[in-house]
Design an enzyme around this catalytic site. Sequence first.
Site, PDB file in Angstrom:
ATOM      1  CG  HIS A   1      -1.918  -1.019   1.329  1.00  0.00           C
ATOM      2  ND1 HIS A   1      -2.046  -1.838   2.428  1.00  0.00           N
ATOM      3  CD2 HIS A   1      -2.878  -1.411   0.450  1.00  0.00           C
ATOM      4  CE1 HIS A   1      -3.047  -2.678   2.236  1.00  0.00           C
ATOM      5  NE2 HIS A   1      -3.566  -2.445   1.039  1.00  0.00           N
TER       6      HIS A   1
ATOM      7  NE  ARG B   1      -2.724  -7.659  -3.479  1.00  0.00           N
ATOM      8  CZ  ARG B   1      -3.093  -8.935  -3.344  1.00  0.00           C
ATOM      9  NH1 ARG B   1      -2.211  -9.880  -3.233  1.00  0.00           N
ATOM     10  NH2 ARG B   1      -4.366  -9.258  -3.287  1.00  0.00           N
TER      11      ARG B   1
ATOM     12  CB  SER C   1      -4.573  -6.594   4.116  1.00  0.00           C
ATOM     13  OG  SER C   1      -4.065  -5.320   3.810  1.00  0.00           O
TER      14      SER C   1
ATOM     15  CE  LYS D   1     -12.328  -5.837   2.245  1.00  0.00           C
ATOM     16  NZ  LYS D   1     -10.962  -5.604   1.760  1.00  0.00           N
TER      17      LYS D   1
END
Length: 167
Positions: free
Chosen positions: A17, A90, A128, A41
């Site tokens: 990030h 990513r 994460s 989430k």
Amino acid sequence: MRIAIYPGSFDPVTYAHLDIARRATRIFDRVIMAVFDRPQKRLLFSTAERLQLLQAVTADLVNVEATSYEMLTVEFARQVGACAIVRGLRAGSDFEAEFQMAQVNQTIDPNIEVVVLMAGRQFAHISSTAVREMASLGRDPVEFTPPVVVAALREKFARGGDRHRTG
């Protein structure tokens, strides 16, 4: 001044990030890393905790600030005068969801650009989710996230990893 927002749950913030944020400052005068208050989430950290960690790890980044928001991302971008929303990719698997989200955002406000930055090679494997899982199993993810985040993860899981559910 060209302002961009970089929204996310940042649960927790990782070196990936921070890499995207640093690189975005090459394009924009100001980058606002914005913690979304109500993602759909299951979260490990509360909004206040995520924001506090983000502020700590961005304190030395010139032209980067951290805040939180609880409205549509495009509305938040308008509110702060942003001309763009920055997103990071990513892997190819991220593309579909990011593409769909970009299309929705551009439909809502075609004047706000969506800028996608590819994760740097050294950060493309960091997520994460992986950081949380590693920490939950007792390993400090020191290669993937700053020391203040590692300490917060250690403390959170020592207390049983109480998760915050939103949405």
